[in-house]
Write a protein that holds these residues in place. Sequence first.
Motif, mmCIF file in Angstrom:
data_model
loop_
_atom_site.group_PDB
_atom_site.id
_atom_site.type_symbol
_atom_site.label_atom_id
_atom_site.label_comp_id
_atom_site.label_asym_id
_atom_site.label_seq_id
_atom_site.Cartn_x
_atom_site.Cartn_y
_atom_site.Cartn_z
ATOM 1 N N ASP A 65 -7.404 -50.305 -45.454
ATOM 2 C CA ASP A 65 -7.706 -51.500 -46.236
ATOM 3 C C ASP A 65 -8.027 -51.098 -47.668
ATOM 4 O OD1 ASP A 65 -7.396 -53.409 -44.231
ATOM 5 O OD2 ASP A 65 -9.443 -53.119 -43.524
ATOM 6 N N THR A 66 -7.485 -51.851 -48.608
ATOM 7 C CA THR A 66 -7.720 -51.594 -50.028
ATOM 8 C C THR A 66 -8.146 -52.898 -50.676
ATOM 9 O OG1 THR A 66 -5.991 -49.918 -50.013
ATOM 10 C CG2 THR A 66 -6.681 -50.721 -52.152
ATOM 11 N N ARG A 83 -3.044 -55.589 -64.905
ATOM 12 C CA ARG A 83 -2.571 -54.215 -65.144
ATOM 13 C C ARG A 83 -2.803 -53.351 -63.907
ATOM 14 N NH1 ARG A 83 -4.810 -55.163 -70.269
ATOM 15 N NH2 ARG A 83 -6.754 -54.133 -69.691
ATOM 16 N N ASP A 84 -3.962 -53.515 -63.270
ATOM 17 C CA ASP A 84 -4.260 -52.737 -62.064
ATOM 18 C C ASP A 84 -3.323 -53.104 -60.910
ATOM 19 O OD1 ASP A 84 -6.216 -51.343 -63.357
ATOM 20 O OD2 ASP A 84 -7.891 -52.420 -62.440
ATOM 21 N N LEU A 85 -3.043 -54.396 -60.746
ATOM 22 C CA LEU A 85 -2.095 -54.812 -59.709
ATOM 23 C C LEU A 85 -0.718 -54.205 -59.965
ATOM 24 C CD1 LEU A 85 -3.105 -58.568 -59.288
ATOM 25 C CD2 LEU A 85 -3.384 -56.732 -57.591
ATOM 26 N N ASP A 86 -0.324 -54.184 -61.235
ATOM 27 C CA ASP A 86 0.964 -53.577 -61.587
ATOM 28 C C ASP A 86 0.959 -52.081 -61.291
ATOM 29 O OD1 ASP A 86 1.828 -56.069 -62.436
ATOM 30 O OD2 ASP A 86 1.434 -55.664 -64.568
ATOM 31 N N ARG A 87 -0.166 -51.398 -61.601
ATOM 32 C CA ARG A 87 -0.282 -49.957 -61.305
ATOM 33 C C ARG A 87 -0.176 -49.701 -59.801
ATOM 34 N NH1 ARG A 87 -4.417 -50.140 -65.245
ATOM 35 N NH2 ARG A 87 -3.816 -49.004 -67.117
ATOM 36 N N LEU A 88 -0.880 -50.521 -59.013
ATOM 37 C CA LEU A 88 -0.847 -50.364 -57.558
ATOM 38 C C LEU A 88 0.563 -50.602 -57.009
ATOM 39 C CD1 LEU A 88 -4.215 -52.074 -56.604
ATOM 40 C CD2 LEU A 88 -3.663 -49.632 -56.447
ATOM 41 N N GLU A 89 1.255 -51.575 -57.563
ATOM 42 C CA GLU A 89 2.622 -51.843 -57.122
ATOM 43 C C GLU A 89 3.531 -50.654 -57.444
ATOM 44 O OE1 GLU A 89 5.824 -55.459 -57.264
ATOM 45 O OE2 GLU A 89 4.512 -55.184 -59.000
ATOM 46 N N ARG A 90 3.387 -50.066 -58.639
ATOM 47 C CA ARG A 90 4.187 -48.878 -59.000
ATOM 48 C C ARG A 90 3.836 -47.703 -58.095
ATOM 49 N NH1 ARG A 90 3.065 -50.800 -64.178
ATOM 50 N NH2 ARG A 90 1.417 -49.284 -64.477
ATOM 51 N N TRP A 91 2.535 -47.504 -57.818
ATOM 52 C CA TRP A 91 2.104 -46.409 -56.942
ATOM 53 C C TRP A 91 2.744 -46.568 -55.564
ATOM 54 C CZ3 TRP A 91 -0.092 -45.941 -52.230
ATOM 55 C CH2 TRP A 91 -0.561 -44.671 -51.880
ATOM 56 N N ASN A 100 0.795 -55.192 -47.337
ATOM 57 C CA ASN A 100 1.069 -56.317 -46.455
ATOM 58 C C ASN A 100 0.680 -57.602 -47.184
ATOM 59 O OD1 ASN A 100 1.146 -58.278 -44.494
ATOM 60 N ND2 ASN A 100 0.237 -56.995 -42.912
ATOM 61 N N ARG A 101 1.684 -58.273 -47.748
ATOM 62 C CA ARG A 101 1.422 -59.476 -48.550
ATOM 63 C C ARG A 101 0.725 -60.574 -47.745
ATOM 64 N NH1 ARG A 101 4.257 -59.509 -53.574
ATOM 65 N NH2 ARG A 101 5.631 -57.700 -53.714
ATOM 66 N N ALA A 102 0.978 -60.617 -46.443
ATOM 67 C CA ALA A 102 0.335 -61.634 -45.608
ATOM 68 C C ALA A 102 -1.178 -61.426 -45.552
ATOM 69 C CB ALA A 102 0.927 -61.611 -44.201
ATOM 70 N N LYS A 103 -1.642 -60.197 -45.762
ATOM 71 C CA LYS A 103 -3.074 -59.911 -45.715
ATOM 72 C C LYS A 103 -3.712 -59.906 -47.100
ATOM 73 C CE LYS A 103 -4.554 -56.710 -42.937
ATOM 74 N NZ LYS A 103 -4.705 -55.391 -42.306
ATOM 75 N N CYS A 104 -2.910 -60.109 -48.155
ATOM 76 C CA CYS A 104 -3.446 -60.115 -49.519
ATOM 77 C C CYS A 104 -4.092 -61.465 -49.812
ATOM 78 C CB CYS A 104 -2.342 -59.841 -50.536
ATOM 79 S SG CYS A 104 -1.680 -58.162 -50.421
ATOM 80 N N LYS A 105 -5.303 -61.426 -50.276
ATOM 81 C CA LYS A 105 -6.061 -62.648 -50.557
ATOM 82 C C LYS A 105 -6.696 -62.541 -51.938
ATOM 83 C CE LYS A 105 -5.625 -64.068 -46.261
ATOM 84 N NZ LYS A 105 -4.410 -64.741 -45.963
ATOM 85 N N VAL A 106 -6.935 -63.686 -52.539
ATOM 86 C CA VAL A 106 -7.671 -63.754 -53.791
ATOM 87 C C VAL A 106 -8.940 -64.545 -53.512
ATOM 88 C CG1 VAL A 106 -7.683 -64.615 -56.159
ATOM 89 C CG2 VAL A 106 -5.573 -63.685 -55.183
ATOM 90 N N LEU A 107 -10.064 -63.975 -53.911
ATOM 91 C CA LEU A 107 -11.350 -64.637 -53.711
ATOM 92 C C LEU A 107 -11.901 -65.017 -55.079
ATOM 93 C CD1 LEU A 107 -13.776 -65.448 -51.941
ATOM 94 C CD2 LEU A 107 -14.628 -63.110 -52.244
#
Length: 110
Positions: A65-66, A83-91, A100-107
């Motif tokens: 989990d991240t 910028r961090d989301l973009d970095r994580l996507e490149r990584w 897992n996009r189904a488990k990605c949430k925004v709070l």
Amino acid sequence: MDHSVDKELVGWLHSKIAVNASTSKWKLVTNGVPQVPVLGPVLFNIFVGDMDSGIECTLSKFANDTKLCGGVDMLEGRDAIQRDLDRLERWAHVNRMKFNRAKCKVLHMV
């Protein structure tokens, strides 16, 4: 940081993973954490160890989990998270992993 696996380490891992003197066959793992009681999560954590390189916000990693956390009270905060989301996507792309996009949430907290 280089965490490549050489032949010696593969041999050591192969020789240590056995039940009643029988070793299992190698199997391609395309996602998730290999469920060897201790070794799997340790190797996974070594593999994702550089995930937070260059991250501006707070990145929490636990097993597989991240969580990326950041405060947004001005546009600069929103831009930092993006910028961090973009970095994580490149990584993830470079390391051939998928979130897992189904488990990605925004709070949102007020």
